[in-house]
Motif scaffolding. Structure first.
Motif, short mmCIF file in Angstrom:
data_model
loop_
_atom_site.label_atom_id
_atom_site.label_comp_id
_atom_site.label_asym_id
_atom_site.label_seq_id
_atom_site.Cartn_x
_atom_site.Cartn_y
_atom_site.Cartn_z
N SER A 1 0.61 -1.38 -0.01
CA SER A 1 -0.04 0.16 0.00
C SER A 1 0.97 1.37 0.27
N GLY A 2 2.59 1.08 -0.25
CA GLY A 2 3.26 2.21 0.04
C GLY A 2 4.06 2.03 0.69
N VAL A 3 5.00 2.87 2.16
CA VAL A 3 5.97 3.19 2.86
C VAL A 3 5.36 3.29 3.70
N GLU A 4 6.51 1.99 4.49
CA GLU A 4 6.59 2.20 6.36
C GLU A 4 7.62 2.04 6.94
N ILE A 5 7.27 3.12 7.60
CA ILE A 5 8.63 3.88 8.12
C ILE A 5 8.77 3.01 9.65
N GLU A 6 9.62 2.70 10.59
CA GLU A 6 9.82 1.94 11.76
C GLU A 6 10.42 2.27 12.72
N GLN A 7 11.17 2.79 14.08
CA GLN A 7 11.73 3.69 14.42
C GLN A 7 11.96 4.63 14.25
N MET A 8 10.67 5.33 13.70
CA MET A 8 10.18 6.69 13.87
C MET A 8 10.33 7.68 14.97
N PRO A 9 11.59 8.61 15.50
CA PRO A 9 11.77 8.96 16.74
C PRO A 9 10.54 9.99 16.66
N PRO A 10 10.20 10.03 18.22
CA PRO A 10 9.05 11.23 18.02
C PRO A 10 8.65 12.64 17.67
N ASP A 11 7.33 12.85 17.55
CA ASP A 11 8.22 14.43 17.22
C ASP A 11 8.12 14.78 15.76
N THR A 12 8.18 13.83 14.96
CA THR A 12 8.17 13.45 13.55
C THR A 12 7.59 13.55 12.80
N ALA A 13 7.99 14.55 11.75
CA ALA A 13 6.27 14.36 10.98
C ALA A 13 7.02 14.32 9.55
N VAL A 14 5.77 13.56 9.14
CA VAL A 14 6.70 13.07 8.06
C VAL A 14 5.37 13.94 6.45
N GLU A 15 6.10 14.41 5.00
CA GLU A 15 5.42 15.53 4.08
C GLU A 15 5.76 13.96 3.43
N TYR A 16 4.19 14.27 2.12
CA TYR A 16 4.60 13.67 0.75
C TYR A 16 4.58 14.55 0.07
N TYR A 17 5.98 14.53 -0.68
CA TYR A 17 6.33 15.25 -1.70
C TYR A 17 6.62 15.27 -3.09
N ASP A 18 4.89 15.60 -4.31
CA ASP A 18 4.95 14.83 -5.52
C ASP A 18 5.68 15.79 -6.73
N PRO A 19 6.87 14.66 -6.82
CA PRO A 19 7.84 15.47 -7.58
C PRO A 19 6.66 15.38 -8.92
N GLY A 20 5.78 14.70 -9.81
CA GLY A 20 6.25 13.60 -11.17
C GLY A 20 5.62 12.60 -10.74
N GLY A 21 4.60 12.22 -11.55
CA GLY A 21 4.74 10.86 -11.98
C GLY A 21 3.59 9.66 -10.75
N SER A 22 2.64 9.14 -11.19
CA SER A 22 2.40 8.48 -10.88
C SER A 22 1.80 8.21 -9.29
N ALA A 23 0.40 9.09 -9.29
CA ALA A 23 0.63 8.30 -7.90
C ALA A 23 1.09 6.33 -6.77
N ASP A 24 0.62 5.99 -8.00
CA ASP A 24 0.95 4.61 -7.28
C ASP A 24 2.62 4.02 -7.12
N ASP A 25 3.49 4.97 -7.55
CA ASP A 25 4.70 5.40 -7.47
C ASP A 25 5.15 5.04 -6.66
N LYS A 26 5.83 4.25 -5.61
CA LYS A 26 6.90 4.41 -4.47
C LYS A 26 7.49 5.07 -4.46
N GLN A 27 8.30 5.48 -6.05
CA GLN A 27 9.83 5.68 -6.01
C GLN A 27 9.15 7.49 -5.82
N GLN A 28 9.18 7.76 -4.72
CA GLN A 28 8.41 9.43 -4.85
C GLN A 28 9.46 9.90 -3.47
N CYS A 29 9.27 11.10 -2.88
CA CYS A 29 9.95 11.98 -2.32
C CYS A 29 9.19 11.65 -1.08
N ILE A 30 9.98 11.66 0.58
CA ILE A 30 9.06 11.81 1.53
C ILE A 30 9.33 12.56 2.90
#
Length: 136
Positions: free
Chosen positions: A107-136
């Protein structure tokens, strides 16, 4: 899209197949521009630019602002010298992010052991929404 990615070391050149579910992760241990990371991502994904692996102790390693890893799952570590690891499952990071594991899932990307208070933002540089090779 499946493609071959070439790695250049001082001893040899080799290629690995990049599968559609593999992650292409750009790390900027001291911080950096998301736009620059997006450009580097496009060079690797879209243009299949070869990646250079420096030998341990190479003085140029400290001047690398961004490094790349390509694998199904990637472990972030701060105790490695950037740009010197041909093993693509480990990537140089800041000490705050060390120990995180980033994995591709159905379904996408899983991040384990992320430090508390860490924000994850999605940046779409172009391409398919199903493409996991995007910027996070």
């Amino acid at each position: 899209m499946r493609y071959a990615l070439t790695f250049e070391t001082f001893e040899k050149e080799y290629s690995e197949t990049v599968e559609p579910d593999d992650l292409v992760v750009i790390s900027a241990p001291e911080g950096g521009s998301v736009d620059a990371a997006s450009m580097l991502l496009e060079l690797v994904r879209g243009n299949h630019i070869p990646l250079v692996v420096l030998p341990k102790g190479h003085p140029g390693s400290q001047r690398l602002k961004m490094v790349v890893s390509v694998a199904p799952a990637i472990l972030l570590a701060c105790d490695i010298q950037r740009g010197t690891h041909p093993e693509q499952h480990v990537l140089c990071s800041s000490s705050e992010l060390a120990g995180m594991r980033i994995s591709g899932t159905e379904s996408g990307v899983e991040i384990e052991q992320m430090p508390p208070d860490t924000a994850v933002e999605y940046y779409d540089p172009g391409g398919s929404a199903d493409d996991k090779q995007q910027c996070i």
